[in-house]
Design a protein around this motif. Structure first.
Motif, PDB file in Angstrom:
ATOM      1  N   MET A 157       0.841  -1.201   0.000  1.00 56.21           N
ATOM      2  CA  MET A 157       0.000   0.000   0.000  1.00 56.21           C
ATOM      3  C   MET A 157       0.875   1.248   0.000  1.00 56.21           C
ATOM      4  SD  MET A 157      -3.078  -0.953   2.644  1.00 56.21           S
ATOM      5  CE  MET A 157      -1.935  -1.297   3.984  1.00 56.21           C
ATOM      6  N   SER A 158       0.456   2.248  -0.701  1.00 56.73           N
ATOM      7  CA  SER A 158       1.228   3.482  -0.804  1.00 56.73           C
ATOM      8  C   SER A 158       0.277   4.668  -0.939  1.00 56.73           C
ATOM      9  CB  SER A 158       2.176   3.424  -2.005  1.00 56.73           C
ATOM     10  OG  SER A 158       1.436   3.237  -3.199  1.00 56.73           O
ATOM     11  N   VAL A 159       0.831   5.865  -0.807  1.00 59.76           N
ATOM     12  CA  VAL A 159       0.053   7.091  -1.002  1.00 59.76           C
ATOM     13  C   VAL A 159      -0.334   7.212  -2.469  1.00 59.76           C
ATOM     14  CG1 VAL A 159       0.129   9.607  -0.930  1.00 59.76           C
ATOM     15  CG2 VAL A 159       1.147   8.277   0.928  1.00 59.76           C
ATOM     16  N   VAL A 160      -1.592   7.610  -2.732  1.00 59.87           N
ATOM     17  CA  VAL A 160      -2.037   7.809  -4.105  1.00 59.87           C
ATOM     18  C   VAL A 160      -2.649   9.203  -4.230  1.00 59.87           C
ATOM     19  CG1 VAL A 160      -2.444   5.368  -4.590  1.00 59.87           C
ATOM     20  CG2 VAL A 160      -4.302   6.761  -3.653  1.00 59.87           C
ATOM     21  N   GLN A 161      -2.586   9.739  -5.436  1.00 61.33           N
ATOM     22  CA  GLN A 161      -3.214  11.021  -5.756  1.00 61.33           C
ATOM     23  C   GLN A 161      -4.345  10.737  -6.737  1.00 61.33           C
ATOM     24  OE1 GLN A 161      -2.323  14.128  -4.643  1.00 61.33           O
ATOM     25  NE2 GLN A 161      -0.456  13.584  -3.529  1.00 61.33           N
ATOM     26  N   ILE A 162      -5.564  11.114  -6.381  1.00 59.07           N
ATOM     27  CA  ILE A 162      -6.722  10.869  -7.237  1.00 59.07           C
ATOM     28  C   ILE A 162      -7.305  12.211  -7.661  1.00 59.07           C
ATOM     29  CG2 ILE A 162      -9.006   9.797  -7.412  1.00 59.07           C
ATOM     30  CD1 ILE A 162      -8.174   7.793  -5.312  1.00 59.07           C
ATOM     31  N   THR A 163      -7.527  12.356  -8.964  1.00 53.71           N
ATOM     32  CA  THR A 163      -8.055  13.610  -9.510  1.00 53.71           C
ATOM     33  C   THR A 163      -9.579  13.628  -9.436  1.00 53.71           C
ATOM     34  OG1 THR A 163      -6.174  13.772 -11.022  1.00 53.71           O
ATOM     35  CG2 THR A 163      -8.113  15.116 -11.533  1.00 53.71           C
ATOM     36  N   VAL A 164     -10.119  14.721  -8.953  1.00 54.24           N
ATOM     37  CA  VAL A 164     -11.573  14.896  -8.856  1.00 54.24           C
ATOM     38  C   VAL A 164     -12.151  15.046 -10.261  1.00 54.24           C
ATOM     39  CG1 VAL A 164     -13.433  16.348  -7.925  1.00 54.24           C
ATOM     40  CG2 VAL A 164     -11.317  16.000  -6.610  1.00 54.24           C
ATOM     41  N   THR A 165     -13.218  14.332 -10.552  1.00 53.90           N
ATOM     42  CA  THR A 165     -13.835  14.361 -11.879  1.00 53.90           C
ATOM     43  C   THR A 165     -14.917  15.434 -11.963  1.00 53.90           C
ATOM     44  OG1 THR A 165     -15.568  12.758 -11.344  1.00 53.90           O
ATOM     45  CG2 THR A 165     -13.451  11.872 -12.073  1.00 53.90           C
ATOM     46  N   GLU A 166     -15.363  15.690 -13.183  1.00 51.74           N
ATOM     47  CA  GLU A 166     -16.450  16.659 -13.394  1.00 51.74           C
ATOM     48  C   GLU A 166     -17.712  16.242 -12.647  1.00 51.74           C
ATOM     49  OE1 GLU A 166     -16.732  19.538 -14.870  1.00 51.74           O
ATOM     50  OE2 GLU A 166     -14.710  19.700 -15.693  1.00 51.74           O
ATOM     51  N   ASP A 167     -17.985  14.942 -12.609  1.00 58.96           N
ATOM     52  CA  ASP A 167     -19.188  14.447 -11.948  1.00 58.96           C
ATOM     53  C   ASP A 167     -19.132  14.631 -10.438  1.00 58.96           C
ATOM     54  OD1 ASP A 167     -21.770  13.101 -12.159  1.00 58.96           O
ATOM     55  OD2 ASP A 167     -20.794  11.426 -11.124  1.00 58.96           O
ATOM     56  N   GLU A 168     -17.939  14.938  -9.916  1.00 62.67           N
ATOM     57  CA  GLU A 168     -17.773  15.103  -8.470  1.00 62.67           C
ATOM     58  C   GLU A 168     -17.661  16.577  -8.061  1.00 62.67           C
ATOM     59  OE1 GLU A 168     -15.435  10.857  -7.795  1.00 62.67           O
ATOM     60  OE2 GLU A 168     -14.305  12.664  -8.302  1.00 62.67           O
ATOM     61  N   ASN A 169     -18.017  17.462  -8.960  1.00 59.32           N
ATOM     62  CA  ASN A 169     -17.943  18.894  -8.687  1.00 59.32           C
ATOM     63  C   ASN A 169     -18.756  19.269  -7.448  1.00 59.32           C
ATOM     64  OD1 ASN A 169     -17.406  21.662  -9.086  1.00 59.32           O
ATOM     65  ND2 ASN A 169     -19.300  21.909 -10.250  1.00 59.32           N
ATOM     66  N   GLU A 170     -18.091  19.945  -6.504  1.00 59.52           N
ATOM     67  CA  GLU A 170     -18.701  20.467  -5.272  1.00 59.52           C
ATOM     68  C   GLU A 170     -19.171  19.378  -4.313  1.00 59.52           C
ATOM     69  OE1 GLU A 170     -21.623  23.436  -6.009  1.00 59.52           O
ATOM     70  OE2 GLU A 170     -20.190  24.849  -6.853  1.00 59.52           O
ATOM     71  N   ILE A 171     -18.730  18.148  -4.490  1.00 58.76           N
ATOM     72  CA  ILE A 171     -19.059  17.095  -3.534  1.00 58.76           C
ATOM     73  C   ILE A 171     -18.225  17.308  -2.271  1.00 58.76           C
ATOM     74  CG2 ILE A 171     -17.296  15.465  -4.383  1.00 58.76           C
ATOM     75  CD1 ILE A 171     -19.262  13.209  -3.881  1.00 58.76           C
ATOM     76  N   ARG A 172     -18.789  17.012  -1.123  1.00 53.51           N
ATOM     77  CA  ARG A 172     -18.037  17.093   0.132  1.00 53.51           C
ATOM     78  C   ARG A 172     -16.962  16.011   0.164  1.00 53.51           C
ATOM     79  NH1 ARG A 172     -20.709  18.829   5.346  1.00 53.51           N
ATOM     80  NH2 ARG A 172     -19.652  16.958   6.130  1.00 53.51           N
ATOM     81  N   LEU A 173     -15.861  16.314   0.853  1.00 50.26           N
ATOM     82  CA  LEU A 173     -14.749  15.371   0.912  1.00 50.26           C
ATOM     83  C   LEU A 173     -15.173  14.042   1.534  1.00 50.26           C
ATOM     84  CD1 LEU A 173     -11.702  14.922   0.437  1.00 50.26           C
ATOM     85  CD2 LEU A 173     -11.303  15.815   2.740  1.00 50.26           C
TER      86      LEU A 173
END
Length: 324
Positions: free
Chosen positions: A1-17
């Motif tokens: 397991m390692s740290v990952v960076q995930i990009t927020v998509t258009e469908d996730e606009n303004e979603i709470r963390l």
């Protein structure tokens, strides 16, 4: 397991963390996520964030090593009867990557209930059009009301559209044939409403403003045409969204909707006209999830077309959907 960076998509606009994590890591508890945020292990674009942070498309969410829970087997896509696919596809008046708009026939319920086995919600798998997501309802219209019904094609779009309905950023326009002619011919009905009873047999009734369960209800109306004082064609714009609001407000005007089985039944039904509710969700104007505004209209159902013809009302051509 390692740290990952995930990009927020258009469908996730303004979603709470926290809701974003619920989608991607459903096994992670709220308490565990709060600890990760508090210790700075979860970051958004390199900055500390809390669980209520709103995300924007293109942002990078830093996700620390999270033990993977056993993933349940994906639910199989239900097999849909070919006849249902054809029936539902015929209802589609507009479709893009974000929304689907249906022209629902009178008599088809939107959702299930006691004694209801066939309804729009139960047939939405027929409208996937190859998408991994099942379309979602974002509002409802009555079983006996025909006309426009808006569907979201992804969870993110559903959230945006639900917010637009809550903030009254969706303009709804209905056509109705009513018995009689309203006086004055145009105006605003400002009449609080209350529920009487529960379940399928419940009614909405006019209420006094000081009653505890009275709900504010406003409807704009305009008379488009009339056949003497016998019947009229009204254009109705609900400014609030109460159950059976238009039906009760028309009854309160002294002009109940033709064929209404619940309201205005004390007024005799005119001979020679279909005993079906003459209320049609004619047009919707709403903020499109990808920008701009979408305007859609729906043709009248057969029983209302026949009534219009008999009364000499001219609806004209139904305009094509437009996004502007």
């Amino acid at each position: 397991m390692s740290v990952v960076q995930i990009t927020v998509t258009e469908d996730e606009n303004e979603i709470r963390l926290d809701r974003w994590f619920r989608r991607h890591y459903p096994h992670l508890t709220q308490g565990a996520l709060q600890k990760l945020c508090r210790t700075g292990q979860v970051r958004v674009d390199g900055k500390r964030a809390d669980t209520s942070t709103r995300l924007l498309p293109g942002q990078a969410v830093r996700v620390p090593p999270i033990p993977q829970a056993a993933k349940p087997a994906p639910a199989p896509v239900p097999v849909v009867d070919e006849r249902d696919v054809k029936e539902m596809t015929r209802m589609v008046v507009y479709r893009d990557d974000h929304v689907i708009v249906l022209n629902k026939p009178s008599g088809l319920p939107v959702q299930g209930g006691p004694g209801i086995t066939r309804h729009v919600d139960g047939l939405l798998d027929a409208l996937r059009f190859g998408s991994e997501h099942r379309p979602r309802l974002v509002h409802r219209i009555d079983r006996d009301t025909s006309g426009l019904l808006l569907l979201a094609r992804t969870p993110g779009v559903a959230a945006k559209l639900a917010a637009a309905f809550r903030t009254r950023d969706v303009r709804k326009l209905y056509w109705a044939v009513v018995i009689g002619r309203p006086t004055p011919p145009d105006g605003v009905i400002d009449l609080p409403l209350a529920r009487l009873g529960a379940g399928p047999g419940s009614l909405t009734i006019a209420a006094q403003r000081d009653e505890d369960d009275a709900a504010h209800a406003l409807t704009e109306y305009a008379t488009r045409d009339s056949a003497g004082r016998k019947m009229s064609w009204l254009e109705l714009s609900p400014m609030t969204g109460r159950m059976h609001q238009l039906r009760v407000h028309c009854e309160a005007l002294g002009t109940p909707i033709l064929g209404d089985p619940k309201y205005g039944v004390e007024v005799p039904h005119p001979d020679g006209f279909a005993e079906r509710l003459h209320l049609h969700a004619r047009a919707l104007e709403l903020p499109h999830p990808a920008g701009g505004r979408l305007v859609v209209a729906a043709e009248l159902p057969p029983h209302m077309r026949e009534t219009f013809k008999a009364l000499g009302f001219t609806a004209g051509a139904t305009p094509a959907a437009v996004r502007r």
